[in-house]
Each structure stands twice: as C-alpha cells, then as structure tokens.
Design an enzyme around this catalytic site. Structure first.
Site, mmCIF file in Angstrom:
data_model
loop_
_atom_site.group_PDB
_atom_site.id
_atom_site.type_symbol
_atom_site.label_atom_id
_atom_site.label_comp_id
_atom_site.label_asym_id
_atom_site.label_seq_id
_atom_site.Cartn_x
_atom_site.Cartn_y
_atom_site.Cartn_z
ATOM 1 N N THR A 63 3.059 4.555 1.165
ATOM 2 C CA THR A 63 4.203 4.745 2.055
ATOM 3 C C THR A 63 3.804 5.282 3.426
ATOM 4 O O THR A 63 4.263 4.762 4.456
ATOM 5 C CB THR A 63 5.243 5.647 1.388
ATOM 6 O OG1 THR A 63 5.783 4.972 0.245
ATOM 7 C CG2 THR A 63 6.375 5.992 2.338
ATOM 8 N N CYS A 88 1.583 -0.491 -8.545
ATOM 9 C CA CYS A 88 2.712 0.147 -7.857
ATOM 10 C C CYS A 88 3.906 0.330 -8.783
ATOM 11 O O CYS A 88 4.575 1.363 -8.748
ATOM 12 C CB CYS A 88 3.116 -0.688 -6.646
ATOM 13 S SG CYS A 88 1.888 -0.726 -5.327
ATOM 14 N N GLY A 108 2.221 2.457 5.377
ATOM 15 C CA GLY A 108 3.234 1.447 5.661
ATOM 16 C C GLY A 108 4.150 1.851 6.801
ATOM 17 O O GLY A 108 4.463 1.038 7.694
ATOM 18 N N GLU A 134 5.703 -3.426 0.816
ATOM 19 C CA GLU A 134 5.838 -3.025 -0.594
ATOM 20 C C GLU A 134 5.005 -1.775 -0.750
ATOM 21 O O GLU A 134 3.775 -1.818 -0.723
ATOM 22 C CB GLU A 134 5.353 -4.155 -1.513
ATOM 23 C CG GLU A 134 5.845 -4.013 -2.952
ATOM 24 C CD GLU A 134 4.912 -3.202 -3.817
ATOM 25 O OE1 GLU A 134 5.196 -1.981 -3.979
ATOM 26 O OE2 GLU A 134 3.944 -3.744 -4.328
ATOM 27 N N GLY A 165 0.824 -1.208 0.000
ATOM 28 C CA GLY A 165 0.000 0.000 0.000
ATOM 29 C C GLY A 165 0.849 1.244 0.000
ATOM 30 O O GLY A 165 2.006 1.234 -0.430
#
Length: 453
Positions: free
Chosen positions: A206, A260, A209, A226, A204
């Site tokens: 940044t 992504c 995360g 990721e 997902g």
C-alpha cells in the site's frame, strides 16, 4: 550495475543480470510507443490468434518456466507448475474477450455509441510472490486492448518475466513487451513519470502504491492498484471442522503465506476453537519443508531476507506477548530463508501478526464468543482486500457476508481468483479492478460518438 538474483532455498546466486539505466529506459519507452502504434492497428482476430500462440508457447516452455520460478522465487515445483499452467489459462481467457461497440441510443433524434480505444504504453510493476502469474495478469489484458507494455518485475525475481517477454514478442511484434530491471526509485519512478506512459498497473504494498499513484497523477495517467490486505476469516459455531480445515490451511499458507489475498487472521467460535487449531497444527506438521526442486517437498522458503526477518520478528513478538506459538521443527541442513508453517494461538489483538499484514507462513487464530462483537476486530480500519465466512447456511452466515466490506467475500473458501471474476480491493487495498471484462476496460479510454439524425 549488476543485480544478483538469489535462490532463497540456498542463498546462492542463481543469475546475474544488468540493471537498466535511465537512458536505456527512455529508449525502451520510445520503442514501446512505436510498437503501440503498430499493435493498435491490428485486428481483434490478429491479436486473439497471437495470444493463443503465446499460450501454446508458455505451455511448450512449461518445464523451463517452472524451474525458473522455483529457482528465483522458492516455491515448490508443483506450485510453480500450477503458476505456469495458470499463466497459459489466463492468456487464453484474455484472448477470448472482445471490446464491442456499445450502442447507448438509437432513436429518431440521434445514434450514440461508446467505442473503446487502447490507452497506450502501459507501465507494469510486479511483485516477487507470483512473478509469472501477476506479469500475465498485467500484460495480457493490455495486449488484448491494443496496448504495449514496459514491465518492471521485482529485482529479486526478474528472470521469468524476461523469458515471458521473449515469448510474447516472438508471436506478436518486436518490442511490444519490454522488461526493465532495477530498484523502484532508480527505474520504477522514472518509468511511471515518463510522459509517454499512459497507464500504471501495480501490484504490491500500500505505501508504495500510494507513492506511485501520486507520481502518476502528475499527468493524469490511468491507474490500477492491487495493494495490501489483512484478510479475516470467520468460523461460525455451526461449522463442520472436518469439511473446512484443509481448505482453511491451504488458503492461509498457499505460497508460504506470500499471497495478497491469503487468509491472514482466523477468528473461530470458541466451541470449535480447539478442534480447528489441532486440525491445522496436524496439517502444518505434515508438511515437507525444503528446496522446491527436491522431490516430495510441499513447503518452500520465504522469498527474501527482508521478508524472512519481518516474519520472524512477528513470531518472536507473539512469543514475548504470551501467545502460544506452534512452530514445527525444521529439517536439519537447510540453508535458505525457511520458516515452517506456524500457528499463533490466543494472540492479543494489538500485536503485529494480527493487526498488520504478515505476508508469510504464520497464522494467528483468535477465539470469539459473539460474532457481532468480533466483527469490530474482523473489519480492518485500513485494509479490505478479501474476507471469508465458514459455516453451514444460516442467517448468521448471511449477516457476516453483509457486514464484511472487502472487495471479495468468500463463503467456505478464500483466496480463489479466477480470470472471469473481477478482483480488486476496497479502502487502502486497491484502486480499480483486474480480471474479466471490467479488468480489460481498465486498459482503454472511452470515446462517445453522438450522431444527430
């Protein structure tokens, strides 16, 4: 509470499902812990066969799974079918992996080996762009390693993950993979905080995360992230536009740009700029935009209203800044979150569609004269997920490869991920790695046995 899953092509409610309560979450993690103790004791051969059976069942349910993906995610049926096929293939690949004991020393003094043990209950949090495929990416190496999984899919695309868990548990043991549904703060954070969860795997944004990693750090959980990217592609002066235009389009707009590792910023040598821009515009104009379940549709909607508004705002900003925006006309009668594949020519470097991750169907195309000068723009200060260079073999191409600092550098390609090739980002684009043997090891803990002789 009930969550309404919206079909992004129609804005109509596709399904309504109950949200998981925190009390239910605690019970789910407890049963996942019990399932882990049973599953970890299974032999490698038993796990392998179970996973091969799962792959067979995914293929047997391919039509149903693909229709679910289209209905809740929006992508055209042909792409959803590729996603389902990839899910089966990824499952078979992970079934083929093994965790052999590694002998470090066998001498007159000692015998030393490394064993790999399953980490325990895994918390998986998946996004809405490739909902079935990314769930498989998270779950299958965990199962092969001997772990159980509690997965929280995006609340906009949970139905296919629920079906996947049913398939997995049918061929393994009860409660080995369980699904929780709800918002990130309501369910995601308590899941990551739970003391019986020993690893987090998250795909997902940044900021989210980083936030979850801070929570996981409280009791030193293993973490694989990721995260976001703003991948640059560099087209050299010697590039053959006829050879690369279609591939550049596909790797920029795959899944309506909601990937992504999509190519998100395209830097083109000025001598090839007009030719490539025209080729890309022609390909974009030829797309059939509409409901992914309709015959002949090649380009679906953006998945949700929030993302639709974000991408539209970037396009509007580009227009206001003076950039040339090539935006094909949408067919009449559409009622979903549709944005045609859009190109932005000659944008300023500071506008958001260039310096931020758009995660949607819009591609900025930026001319350059000197490849060494353009590298200062191509190398992002924060993101380093993927990057690419396009051209015929030459020293300049090799130099660009050496300068790009992303987790993956593609040459005359972009966004290609394969089950046997490690994938992960550098800088703020991720932590740890997925896929291949390296990805499998992320679901284990190391145990060194040192025997004196």
């Amino acid at each position: 509470m009930t969550i309404n899953v919206i079909n992004p092509a129609t804005k109509a409610v596709y399904k309504s499902i109950p949200e998981t309560t925190e009390a239910e979450l605690n019970s789910i993690v407890e049963t996942a812990k019990e399932a882990f103790e049973i599953w970890r004791s299974k032999s490698d051969e038993e796990r392998t066969q179970a996973m091969l059976n799962i792959a067979d069942e995914i293929e047997a349910c391919a039509a149903e799974l693909a229709e679910i993906v289209v209905s809740e995610q929006g992508k055209p049926l042909a792409i959803a079918q590729i996603e389902v096929g990839g899910a089966a293939g990824w499952t078979r690949y992970n079934a083929s992996l093994s965790l052999e004991t590694e002998v470090i020393e066998d001498s007159a003094e000692r015998y030393v080996e490394i064993q790999r043990l399953p980490v325990g209950v895994v918390a998986s949090i998946t996004p809405w762009n490739w909902p079935l495929m990314i769930a498989v990416w998270h779950i299958m190496p965990a199962l092969k390693a001997g772990c159980s999984v509690v997965v929280k899919p995006a609340s906009t695309t949970p139905i296919n993950t629920i079906k996947l868990a049913e398939i997995i548990n049918k061929h393994t043991i009860p409660n080995l993979v369980q699904v929780v549904v709800g918002g990130g703060r309501a369910i995601g954070e308590p899941l990551v905080q739970h003391p019986d969860v020993k690893k987090l795997v998250f795909t997902g944004s940044t900021p989210v995360g980083k936030h979850l990693a801070k929570i996981a750090a409280g009791d030193l959980k293993k973490v694989t992230l990721e995260l976001g990217g703003n991948d640059a592609g560099i087209v050299l002066q010697n590039a053959d536009i006829k050879k690369i235009a279609e591939k550049i389009y596909m790797t920029s707009f795959i899944n309506m740009g909601q990937t992504c590792a999509c190519l998100k910023r395209l830097y083109v040598h000025r001598s090839k700029y007009d030719e490539l821009a025209k080729a890309l515009a022609d390909i974009a104009a030829a797309q059939v935009v509409g409901n992914g379940m309709d015959a002949g549709v090649t380009f679906g909607p953006v998945q949700n209203e929030k993302q639709f508004n974000s991408v539209k705002a970037m396009i509007d900003e580009a227009k206001a800044s003076g950039a040339e925006v090539i935006e094909p006309t949408l067919p009449e009668g559409l009622n979903g979150y549709f944005i045609a594949p859009t190109l932005v020519k000659n944008p300023q470097h500071q506008i958001s569609v260039v310096c931020e991750e758009q995660f949607g169907p819009v591609l900025p195309i930026i001319p350059f004269d000197d490849v060494k000068e353009v590298m200062s723009h191509a190398i992002h200060k924060e993101f380093a997920l993927g990057g690419s260079v396009w051209g015929e073999p030459c020293e300049e191409l090799d130099w660009v490869v050496s300068q790009l600092d992303s987790g993956t550098v593609w040459v005359n390609n972009h966004a290609e991920v394969l089950p046997h090739i490690p994938f992960g980002g550098n800088k703020d684009s991720g932590l740890g790695v997925e896929f291949g043997k390296e990805g499998l090891l992320e679901y284990t803990v190391r145990k060194v046995v040192n025997r004196a002789k």
